[in-house]
Design an enzyme around this catalytic site. Structure first.
Site, mmCIF file in Angstrom:
data_model
loop_
_atom_site.group_PDB
_atom_site.id
_atom_site.type_symbol
_atom_site.label_atom_id
_atom_site.label_comp_id
_atom_site.label_asym_id
_atom_site.label_seq_id
_atom_site.Cartn_x
_atom_site.Cartn_y
_atom_site.Cartn_z
ATOM 1 N N GLU A 30 36.099 32.138 37.670
ATOM 2 C CA GLU A 30 36.057 33.834 38.765
ATOM 3 C C GLU A 30 35.035 34.130 38.864
ATOM 4 O OE1 GLU A 30 39.055 35.720 39.773
ATOM 5 O OE2 GLU A 30 40.549 34.167 39.517
ATOM 6 N N LYS B 137 30.429 34.197 32.257
ATOM 7 C CA LYS B 137 29.280 32.710 32.616
ATOM 8 C C LYS B 137 28.546 32.204 31.368
ATOM 9 C CE LYS B 137 29.187 30.620 36.178
ATOM 10 N NZ LYS B 137 30.281 29.551 36.397
ATOM 11 N N TYR C 232 31.602 39.502 33.779
ATOM 12 C CA TYR C 232 31.556 37.815 34.811
ATOM 13 C C TYR C 232 29.867 37.552 34.441
ATOM 14 C CZ TYR C 232 28.996 35.575 38.466
ATOM 15 O OH TYR C 232 29.190 34.086 38.970
ATOM 16 N N THR D 125 25.061 30.741 37.042
ATOM 17 C CA THR D 125 24.639 31.609 38.075
ATOM 18 C C THR D 125 23.105 32.237 37.274
ATOM 19 O OG1 THR D 125 24.851 34.038 38.891
ATOM 20 C CG2 THR D 125 26.199 33.117 36.748
ATOM 21 N N ASP D 126 21.993 32.647 37.784
ATOM 22 C CA ASP D 126 21.341 33.531 37.674
ATOM 23 C C ASP D 126 21.509 34.651 36.165
ATOM 24 O OD1 ASP D 126 21.777 35.572 39.523
ATOM 25 O OD2 ASP D 126 20.081 35.370 40.454
ATOM 26 N N GLU D 127 22.828 35.357 37.081
ATOM 27 C CA GLU D 127 23.315 36.409 36.271
ATOM 28 C C GLU D 127 23.302 36.364 35.036
ATOM 29 O OE1 GLU D 127 26.677 39.004 38.122
ATOM 30 O OE2 GLU D 127 26.054 38.765 39.654
HETATM 31 P P1 NAD Z 1 34.568 31.820 44.652
HETATM 32 O O1 NAD Z 1 34.933 32.960 43.980
HETATM 33 O O2 NAD Z 1 34.585 32.137 46.063
HETATM 34 O O3 NAD Z 1 35.886 30.489 44.424
HETATM 35 C C1 NAD Z 1 36.311 30.077 43.003
HETATM 36 C C2 NAD Z 1 37.356 29.184 44.035
HETATM 37 O O4 NAD Z 1 37.958 28.515 42.021
HETATM 38 C C3 NAD Z 1 38.556 29.341 44.352
HETATM 39 O O5 NAD Z 1 38.002 28.863 44.785
HETATM 40 C C4 NAD Z 1 39.675 29.948 42.985
HETATM 41 O O6 NAD Z 1 40.221 29.613 43.846
HETATM 42 C C5 NAD Z 1 38.996 28.840 42.414
HETATM 43 N N1 NAD Z 1 39.328 29.310 41.334
HETATM 44 C C6 NAD Z 1 39.997 30.389 40.319
HETATM 45 N N2 NAD Z 1 40.461 30.124 38.932
HETATM 46 C C7 NAD Z 1 40.792 28.966 39.019
HETATM 47 C C8 NAD Z 1 41.027 28.362 37.951
HETATM 48 N N3 NAD Z 1 41.143 28.417 36.885
HETATM 49 N N4 NAD Z 1 41.078 26.618 38.286
HETATM 50 C C9 NAD Z 1 40.814 26.481 39.140
HETATM 51 N N5 NAD Z 1 40.238 26.999 40.327
HETATM 52 C C10 NAD Z 1 40.217 28.184 39.758
HETATM 53 O O7 NAD Z 1 33.090 31.780 44.118
HETATM 54 P P2 NAD Z 1 32.003 30.900 44.368
HETATM 55 O O8 NAD Z 1 31.605 32.344 44.941
HETATM 56 O O9 NAD Z 1 32.162 29.988 45.698
HETATM 57 O O10 NAD Z 1 30.920 30.587 43.751
HETATM 58 C C11 NAD Z 1 31.710 28.995 43.419
HETATM 59 C C12 NAD Z 1 30.832 28.947 41.283
HETATM 60 O O11 NAD Z 1 29.242 29.606 41.785
HETATM 61 C C13 NAD Z 1 31.134 29.743 40.845
HETATM 62 O O12 NAD Z 1 31.134 29.716 39.205
HETATM 63 C C14 NAD Z 1 30.287 30.707 40.269
HETATM 64 O O13 NAD Z 1 30.002 31.565 38.924
HETATM 65 C C15 NAD Z 1 29.052 30.300 40.852
HETATM 66 N N6 NAD Z 1 27.818 30.972 41.153
HETATM 67 C C16 NAD Z 1 28.239 32.010 42.810
HETATM 68 C C17 NAD Z 1 27.032 32.288 43.257
HETATM 69 C C18 NAD Z 1 27.541 33.130 44.982
HETATM 70 O O14 NAD Z 1 26.140 33.551 45.353
HETATM 71 N N7 NAD Z 1 28.456 33.605 44.655
HETATM 72 C C19 NAD Z 1 25.719 32.186 42.892
HETATM 73 C C20 NAD Z 1 25.557 31.092 41.877
HETATM 74 C C21 NAD Z 1 26.347 30.818 41.143
HETATM 75 O O1 DAU Z 2 23.731 35.683 41.773
HETATM 76 C C1 DAU Z 2 24.272 35.508 41.550
HETATM 77 C C2 DAU Z 2 25.561 35.706 42.067
HETATM 78 O O2 DAU Z 2 26.177 36.979 43.125
HETATM 79 C C3 DAU Z 2 26.465 35.160 41.264
HETATM 80 O O3 DAU Z 2 26.917 34.620 39.889
HETATM 81 C C4 DAU Z 2 28.365 36.051 41.564
HETATM 82 O O4 DAU Z 2 29.527 35.014 41.981
HETATM 83 C C5 DAU Z 2 27.965 36.873 43.598
HETATM 84 O O5 DAU Z 2 29.273 37.035 43.112
HETATM 85 C C6 DAU Z 2 26.807 37.568 43.463
HETATM 86 O O6 DAU Z 2 26.707 38.979 42.861
HETATM 87 P P1 DAU Z 2 26.664 39.672 42.997
HETATM 88 O O7 DAU Z 2 27.228 41.646 42.368
HETATM 89 O O8 DAU Z 2 24.797 40.596 43.905
HETATM 90 O O9 DAU Z 2 27.389 40.383 44.269
HETATM 91 P P2 DAU Z 2 27.778 41.291 45.416
HETATM 92 O O10 DAU Z 2 27.838 40.741 46.938
HETATM 93 O O11 DAU Z 2 28.766 41.779 45.111
HETATM 94 O O12 DAU Z 2 26.591 42.130 45.329
HETATM 95 C C7 DAU Z 2 25.338 41.886 45.772
HETATM 96 C C8 DAU Z 2 23.998 43.050 45.833
HETATM 97 O O13 DAU Z 2 25.589 44.293 46.623
HETATM 98 C C9 DAU Z 2 24.676 43.902 43.525
HETATM 99 O O14 DAU Z 2 23.440 44.860 44.375
HETATM 100 C C10 DAU Z 2 25.806 44.990 44.631
HETATM 101 C C11 DAU Z 2 25.646 45.557 46.100
HETATM 102 N N1 DAU Z 2 27.210 45.713 47.031
HETATM 103 C C12 DAU Z 2 27.704 45.007 46.770
HETATM 104 C C13 DAU Z 2 29.524 44.961 47.340
HETATM 105 C C14 DAU Z 2 30.050 44.883 47.419
HETATM 106 C C15 DAU Z 2 26.937 47.235 47.474
HETATM 107 O O15 DAU Z 2 25.838 47.828 47.419
HETATM 108 N N2 DAU Z 2 28.034 46.769 47.948
HETATM 109 C C16 DAU Z 2 29.061 46.509 48.407
HETATM 110 O O16 DAU Z 2 30.314 47.419 48.643
#
Ligand code: NAD
Ligand code: DAU
Length: 355
Positions: free
Chosen positions: A82, A162, A158, A132-134
C-alpha cells in the site's frame, strides 16, 4: 526466472515492461490487484509467454509456497505495498497488513524456499526489497540529504509500515543469512502513475478543468526520479549489490511542490492550451495541509553511483515532458482508472479540506 510482487502497480509494471524489453528471462508476477493494481499497464505483454501473471496476496503463505515450488525463481523483487500516504492517514489497517504482515509472510516463504536450495542456486539467490526514502522522516531546509546511514524516523502510518518491513528484511539477513538487498528511493513519476499522486493528479485535474489541490503552502520539497531510472537502478542493485546492503536511489532533483504544479501547467499550456486561452495555473487551489506532512525529502545517491556506477538517464525537464505527453496520449488509460472507487477516494480526501 525472476519473481516480482506488485507488478501491476505503477513502478512494478514499469519494471516488468522494462525487464522484458531488455531480457528474455521470464517474470512471475504476483499482484493482489487492489485499486492500485491495473492489468491494463501490462497490456503490451498480452500473449507473451515470458510473463506469467497470478492474482494473489503476498500475505497468502500457501500460495507463496506453491509458486516458489512450481516456478523456482532465482530472485524475488518485492514491490507489493500500500503506497499512498493520504490513504494511510484515512485507513492505516491495510498498510499494516500488506506492508508489514505481508512482507513477513513473504520473507518466511522465501526463507523456507532458499533453505532447500543448494550450491550455486543458493549462493546466487537474491531477495530485493523495494522501499522508500520516507522511512528517514523529514529534513530541515539546510540538512544534508538522506544517506543510507541516516536514522529511521518515519512519520506517517505508510512510512512507519515501510520502515517496519525494512527492519524485517534486515533481520532476516542478520539472523538467517537470507541474501537480501534493500533500495530506498525518492518520489517517482512517469507513465502508469495512479492519479491519486501529485503529478498525475495535477495533469488529469487540469485537463478536466478541475481545481489543482495544493496542500498547505506548497513549499514542501520532494526529490523526483523518472520511474525508468528507478527501474534501471533496481536492475543494477540486483545484478551487483552487496548482500545485506541498502542503496538509496534518487535523481538529485529537489523541487517544491508548487514548482512541480507550475511546471505541469506550463507544459500543458504549451502542449494542450485551454480553450479560453488562459493558463492552467488559474486552477491552482490551496487546501488545508496533510496531517504530519513531511517538509522535505532529499536523497544522497552517492553510494549507488560510487559502488555500482548507476546514474539517472533523465533530467527532470526531459522526464516531466515525457510524462505529460504520455498522459495526453493515453486518455483511455486515465478514464479506465477513474472508476467509482476512485471517485469515492477523491470525495474522502478532498471534500473535507478547507481552502
Ligand atoms: P502502487 O500503489 O502503484 O502499486 C502497488 C501494487 O501492489 C499494486 O499493483 C497493488 O495491487 C499491489 N498490492 C498491494 N497489496 C498487495 C498484496 N497484499 N499482495 C500483492 N500485491 C499487492 O505503488 P508504487 O508506487 O508502484 O510503489 C511500489 C513500491 O515502491 C512500494 O513498495 C512503494 O513503497 C515503493 N516506492 C514507491 C515510490 C513512489 O514514488 N511511488 C518511491 C519509492 C518507493
Ligand atoms: O518519497 C517516496 C514516496 O513518494 C513513496 O514512498 C510513496 O509511495 C509515494 O506515494 C510518494 O509519497 P508522497 O506523499 O511524497 O507523494 P504524493 O504524490 O502523495 O505527494 C507529493 C507531495 O505533494 C506531498 O508533499 C503532498 C503533496 N500533495 C499531494 C497530493 C496528492 C498535494 O499538495 N496535493 C495533493 O493533492
Amino acid at each position: 526466472m525472476i519473481f516480482v510482487t506488485g507488478g501491476a502497480g505503477f513502478i512494478g509494471s514499469n519494471f516488468v515492461l522494462d525487464w522484458l524489453a531488455q531480457s528474455d528471462e521470464p517474470v512471475l508476477n504476483l499482484d493482489k490487484l487492489t485499486y492500485a493494481g491495473n492489468l491494463h499497464n501490462l497490456a503490451g505483454l498480452s500473449g507473451d509467454a515470458r510473463h506469467h501473471f497470478v492474482q494473489g496476496d503476498i500475505g497468502d503463505s500457501d500460495l507463496l509456497a506453491a509458486l516458489l515450488r512450481d516456478h523456482r525463481p532465482r530472485a524475488i523483487l518485492n514491490f507489493a505495498a500500500e503506497s499512498h500516504v493520504d490513504r494511510s492517514i484515512h485507513g492505516p489497517e491495510d498498510f499494516i497488513q500488506t506492508n508489514i504482515v505481508g512482507t513477513f509472510r513473504l520473507l518466511e516463504a522465501v526463507r523456507a524456499y532458499w533453505n532447500q536450495l543448494e550450491g550455486k542456486a543458493k549462493t546466487d539467490f537474491r531477495f530485493l526489497h523495494v522501499s522508500t526514502d520516507e522511512v528517514y522522516g523529514s529534513l530541515a531546509k539546510d540538512d544534508p540529504a538522506f544517506a543510507e546511514t541516516h536514522r529511521y524516523e518515519p512519520n506517517s502510518p505508510y512510512s512507519a509500515s515501510k520502515a517496519a518491513s525494512d527492519h524485517l528484511v534486515r533481520a532476516y539477513h542478520h539472523t538467517y543469512g537470507l541474501p537480501v538487498l534493500t533500495t530506498n528511493c525518492s518520489n517517482n513519476y512517469g507513465p502508469y502513475h495512479f492519479p491519486e499522486k501529485l503529478i498525475p493528479l495535477m495533469i488529469v485535474n487540469a485537463l478536466a478543468g478541475k481545481p489543482l489541490p495544493v496542500y498547505g503552502d506548497g513549499q514542501q520539497i520532494r526529490d523526483w526520479l523518472y520511474v525508468q531510472d528507478h527501474c534501471s537502478a533496481i536492475r543494477r542493485v540486483l545484478e551487483a549489490g552487496q548482500l545485506g546492503e541498502t542503496y538509496n536511489i534518487g535523481g538529485w532533483n529537489e523541487k517544491p511542490n508548487i514548482e512541480i504544479v507550475q511546471t505541469v501547467c506550463a507544459l500543458l499550456d504549451a502542449l494542450r492550451p485551454r480553450a479560453d486561452g488562459n493558463s492552467y495555473r488559474e486552477q491552482i487551489t490551496y487546501l488545508s495541509d496533510r496531517p504530519g506532512h513531511d517538509r522535505r525529502y532529499a536523497i544522497d545517491a552517492g553510494k549507488i553511483e560510487r559502488e555500482l556506477g548507476w546514474k539517472p538517464a533523465e533530467t527532470f525537464e526531459t522526464g516531466i515532458r515525457k510524462t505529460v505527453q504520455w498522459y495526453l496520449n493515453n486518455p483511455a488509460w486515465v478514464e479506465g482508472v477513474q472508476s467509482g472507487a476512485y471517485r469515492d477516494w477523491v470525495q474522502t480526501n478532498y471534500a473535507g479540506r478547507a481552502q
